[in-house]
Design a protein around this motif. Structure first.
Motif, PDB file in Angstrom:
ATOM      1  N   TYR A  75     -16.586   6.774  21.703  1.00  3.89           N
ATOM      2  CA  TYR A  75     -17.166   8.104  21.930  1.00  3.89           C
ATOM      3  C   TYR A  75     -17.296   8.420  23.405  1.00  3.89           C
ATOM      4  O   TYR A  75     -17.211   9.589  23.798  1.00  3.89           O
ATOM      5  N   THR A  76     -17.505   7.400  24.247  1.00  2.00           N
ATOM      6  CA  THR A  76     -17.537   7.729  25.676  1.00  2.00           C
ATOM      7  C   THR A  76     -16.172   8.241  26.133  1.00  2.00           C
ATOM      8  O   THR A  76     -16.096   8.980  27.104  1.00  2.00           O
ATOM      9  N   SER A  82     -22.347   9.074  21.229  1.00  2.27           N
ATOM     10  CA  SER A  82     -22.177   7.713  21.719  1.00  2.27           C
ATOM     11  C   SER A  82     -23.532   7.017  21.808  1.00  2.27           C
ATOM     12  O   SER A  82     -23.676   5.837  21.466  1.00  2.27           O
ATOM     13  N   MET A 131     -19.111   2.960  20.217  1.00  3.27           N
ATOM     14  CA  MET A 131     -19.802   3.605  21.337  1.00  3.27           C
ATOM     15  C   MET A 131     -18.810   3.885  22.468  1.00  3.27           C
ATOM     16  O   MET A 131     -18.758   4.997  23.007  1.00  3.27           O
TER      17      MET A 131
END
Lengths: 496, 472
Positions: free
Chosen positions: A303-304, A291, A300
């Motif tokens: 991915y978190t 991320s 991003m």
């Protein structure tokens, strides 16, 4: 009552499709009204919630396919009620958020209403076949959302999403059939299976079913290494679709762990709990680091999600390590996991809607294309800051309550893993601050002339999500009181 | 063995008689009716089907008739119902295509005869009758395949005929071998006699008989006719050929292995399982990059036979084998006919790309297509899902874990090619107004709705079938 809550949205969807030539205006208000009424019903469920001796409230159990002992068995308990509420809230937020949309609005609204029924149905299903039906339909519904209303490369991303998660759902189906055949008498009923724990002490068969279910839920969750479908799906999906995908659909995987795997396969779960802890920690660290490397704001956030779902896996894994922890600690871990599901749903839902706001202004998610937006869009900046802080687990937000419990509950049984996972929070903090700085601070830069601030509609959709995260962060009791008795039951079942 | 003379009860064969009488009457009517009234023969066929369905509902208790050569039980009655209902749907598909055709009535007569042969395959309890059923389910259908008398149709009819004739001879050889080894052709006698026969001889005979039946069901390795016939013959004929004969063939295989073979000796479940595995895999892989929708559907039917054969493989090992087989067959027949109905409804669209923007021009047809194709994948809550679920459960119960895993993997891969068709259809792009024909579209709606609602109602259906089958 539960059936009404579940099927109200799809009924409205059918009406929407059946009535010819409805104006977009009418569709908008019908959509919002349907989701609002559904939320009101869920609030009613919550107020009247008093679980019976089995731990479930509002139970319905009718024979459906008796030839394979599958029933229409619904019920809510402390694990599912918060997720049902989350689902209702997020779908209302998406209905409001889409108020200005006009691209084939009728089908879009119908699809979302259909998805809402599917998601609610999954969380209240207490029969494996019913669960599977909703699980699979959620994939179909989301596929059409991404493929039909996504960005440029949507078709490819949607196909990957469909094939990948469909593979998971079939692994799940194999596991379910395995459970069915192991039980005497054969049954698909989750409550009955949890009572029997049919594969206890079978060694290989138990492990095989655990692997099948584990892969199925791990793909949906998703955890490393089954997460690769997630970033493209999120990047290409429309904002509301991403919010539902991350906010609700991912929870189906983690919910499966606590609702099905832990109670039904207790001894196998205990034996392999360390695997889940490990997968969880890897997801936490890997998700956070990848991320950090993203330039695309939405990717991003995607991915978190891998990172945040990792915490849940850590907690449910730790709850299976019985030898080195007290029942109380394991209970805290499970409660933390469920709280994290709710919290992540609210916060990530808000973040994805905010990313939609960003895209709507600049037609790109590239963070490098923006800068200093706080000057022209102060409320947008403020909301994003709040959502980012909430997501990285700052005290005062729901994420803190969840992650604090997860770490407290897991530390005793898996100390090293917990400490490693803890580092994930640092990375998340760094990446959110960096993203915020890039987009909102510094000299003004934007792909279009002027980036306007949050509109009323967007505000009405997003603010309540963040407000809910704050309320849970400051007054968590009302939520925890519902979750805790259910966690106790799960922990007792796993400890058998 | 003394012939029992007490069981010659023609009323037990009413559904078959209706089909035969309708075929004969249809042929006569067709000779006298003016061309614009030939559609009456289709109506006659539908009436015969309705009568057959009603007669099946009142079929009475499980019993054998006519010297034990024909059995009336759950499988036969289920087969009758599926064939008759499918034939009605297939009629909807054919009306527009053959309306006013010089040989309109002949088409319906041929399909009636093919359906009759199929029904006889389901009830045959004797190798000789099985062979007769095979021929009756084959010969009229060669003509159906080449009905249009155009080049692709003629080619497909020839391929179908040559392969059918070859496998018919092989099957007849197999019947002879089994008769020689067991000294009987009736299944119960064969079953007891073959237990003392040489397993190698039994295996040879069985494989030869299976070859013919697998040809009828379009399974690997005798599937080569399926794509060519499906693409070459007219769409309604292709729908009929890929759907209806396999109903009879699969039930016939089920009956042969579960009632005509001794319990010990050769490992026929493994043979069937391997054929099932090959069929679903080959069908799927070949379907992957087909752009022609009829070829795509053809390969999809090959893979569906693979899933259906899973139920046959565990015929004697799981109580769910028969419910799984008949429900999946019914679900498959309706769903497959639904997909073909969409093809028939849009005669000008041959490739998947021709379906571009169908959702805009024909939203309900597009919805039917999506339901039928996702149904063929086995997406809940469609009927095929329940069929697949039951068949998978039966196969796991019967110890074929590897086969179920393979079937699951195949199901996922099959999604890919069905989506290659669904995606353009639901993509909102400017589309040329597709010409649509009316009755085939009605057929598509009927099939799609039934494919959708039969899933949740599966229990009612199955219980009904068993009530009918037991003659209650």
């Amino acid at each position: 009552m539960l059936s009404a809550v579940v099927f109200l949205p799809v009924a409205v969807a059918v009406v929407l499709l059946a009535v010819p030539r409805t104006s977009d205006r009418l569709v908008r208000w019908l959509w919002i009204a349907a989701t609002a009424i559904d939320l009101a019903l869920v609030v009613g469920l919550w107020i009247g919630y008093s679980p019976g001796p089995g731990g479930f409230a509002y139970e319905v159990n009718v024979k459906w396919i008796p030839s394979i002992s599958s029933g229409y068995h619904l019920g809510v308990d402390g694990l599912s009620l918060p997720l049902v509420a989350l689902t209702a809230v997020l779908f209302l937020a998406c209905a409001v958020y889409s108020f200005r949309d006009s691209d084939r609005l009728r089908s879009y609204a119908a699809l979302f209403l259909f998805l809402q029924t599917v998601c609610l149905g999954l969380f209240v299903a207490l029969d494996l076949i019913l669960f599977f039906v909703f699980f699979d339909l959620s994939i179909v519904g989301m596929y059409f959302v991404i493929a039909g209303w996504g960005h440029r490369n949507a078709a490819k991303a949607a196909l990957k999403f469909f094939l990948y998660t469909f593979l998971g759902s079939l692994a799940l189906l194999l596991g379910f059939i395995g459970l069915y055949l192991a039980a005497t008498p054969h049954t698909f009923d989750i409550v009955e299976l949890a009572r029997q724990a049919p594969l206890t002490g079978t060694g290989f068969a138990g492990a095989a079913v655990l692997i099948a279910l584990g892969i199925g839920f791990a793909i949906k969750t998703p955890t490393v290494p089954f997460h690769t479908w997630l970033p493209p799906a999120h990047t290409e999906a429309p904002a509301a679709g991403s919010a539902i995908l991350a906010g609700v659909l991912l929870k189906m995987g983690t919910y499966g762990f606590v609702r099905i795997m832990m109670p039904v396969l207790p001894d196998t779960w205990r034996r392999y709990a360390i695997v889940f802890v490990f997968v969880g920690v890897v997801s936490v660290i890997y998700g956070a680091l990848v991320s950090l490397a993203q330039r695309d704001f939405k990717r991003m956030i995607a991915y978190t999600s891998v990172n945040h779902m990792g915490y849940i896996l850590l907690a449910v894994g730790a709850a299976g390590i019985v030898a080195s922890s007290t029942a109380q600690a394991r209970e805290i871990a499970v409660t933390g996991a469920v709280t994290q599901m709710v919290s992540h749903g609210l916060i990530t839902g808000a973040l994805f809607l905010l990313s939609g706001v960003l895209y709507q202004r600049g037609q790109t998610y590239e963070m490098d294309s923006y800068g200093g937006l706080a000057g022209t869009a102060p409320r947008f900046a403020g909301l994003t800051a709040l959502a980012a802080f909430a997501s990285l687990g700052l005290p005062g937000f729901s994420g803190f309550i969840a992650e604090f419990q997860i770490f407290t509950g897991s530390l005793g049984s898996a100390p090293v893993s917990t400490v490693v996972a803890f580092l994930g929070i640092l990375v998340t903090a760094a990446l959110f601050l960096r993203a915020f700085q890039k987009i909102f601070l510094g000299p003004y830069r934007a792909p279009t002339d002027r980036v306007g601030d949050i509109t009323v509609v967007e505000g009405v959709a997003i603010v309540p999500l963040i407000a809910a995260a704050v309320v849970i962060g400051i007054f968590p009791r009302f939520l925890l009181e519902v979750i805790e008795p259910a966690s106790r039951i799960v922990v007792t079942l796993v400890g058998r | 063995m003394p012939m029992e003379m007490m069981d010659e009860d023609p009323t037990a064969l009413l559904p078959e008689i209706f089909l035969a009488v309708a075929a004969v009457l249809g042929l006569l009517l067709g000779s006298y009716l003016p061309r614009h009234r030939q559609w009456l023969v289709a109506l006659l066929a539908a009436v015969a089907c309705a009568g057959g369905i009603a007669a099946t509902m009142l079929a009475g208790p499980t019993r054998t008739v006519f010297g034990g050569s024909y059995i009336i039980d759950v499988a036969t009655n289920a087969g009758r119902l599926i064939v008759l209902i499918s034939l009605v749907v297939a009629l909807f598909l054919s009306i527009d295509e053959f309306r006013g055709h010089p040989r309109e009535s002949e088409y319906y007569v041929l399909t009636l005869l093919g359906a009759l042969g199929t029904v006889i395959l389901t009830g045959a309890n004797d190798l000789m009758l099985l062979m007769a059923g095979y021929l009756l389910a084959s010969i009229p259908l060669y003509a159906v395949a080449g009905f249009a008398k155009d080049d692709p149709g003629t080619e497909s009819a020839l391929k179908y005929y040559l392969l059918g004739a070859l496998l018919g001879v092989i099957m007849l050889g197999g019947v002879t071998v089994l008769f020689g080894a067991g000294g009987a052709t009736a299944y119960p006698d064969l079953r007891s006699a073959l237990s003392s026969a040489s397993p190698a001889v039994v295996a040879i005979g069985l494989v030869a008989v299976l070859a013919g039946l697998l040809f009828k069901s379009g399974a690997v390795p005798v599937h080569f006719w399926v794509p060519d016939v499906t693409e070459g013959s007219r769409p309604p004929a292709a729908a009929f050929l890929t759907t209806i004969p396999k109903i009879g063939a699969l039930i016939a295989i089920y009956r042969l292995v579960s009632q005509g073979l001794p319990e010990t000796g050769i490992d026929w479940p493994l043979v069937i399982a391997v054929i099932a595995a090959a069929s679903m895999t080959v069908g799927n892989l070949a379907a992957f990059f087909q752009d022609n929708v009829r070829r795509l559907l053809a390969y999809s039917t090959i893979s569906q036979v693979g899933y259906l054969l899973m139920a046959v493989a565990v015929a004697t090992r799981s109580d769910l084998a028969l419910p799984g087989l008949v429900f999946y067959l019914g679900a498959y027949a309706l769903t497959n006919l639904g997909a073909f109905a969409v093809v028939c409804a849009l005669p000008s669209a041959g490739n998947v790309t021709d379906y571009q923007g169908l959702i805009k021009t024909r939203p309900w047809l597009a919805a039917s297509l999506v339901i039928c194709l996702l149904g063929l994948v086995g997406t809940p809550p469609t009927a095929v899902f329940v069929g697949k679920l039951t068949v998978f459960t039966a196969a796991l119960d019967g110890g074929f874990t590897w086969l179920v895993v393979l079937a699951a993997v195949n199901t996922v891969t099959s999604l890919f090619y069905y989506l290659r068709w669904i995606v353009p259809a639901v993509r909102p792009s400017p589309a040329p107004a597709a010409t649509q024909v009316r009755w085939a579209a009605v057929g598509a709606y009927i099939a799609a709705v039934s494919a959708l609602v039969l899933g949740p109602l599966s229990d009612v259906v199955l219980r009904g079938l068993w009530l009918v089958g037991r003659g209650a």
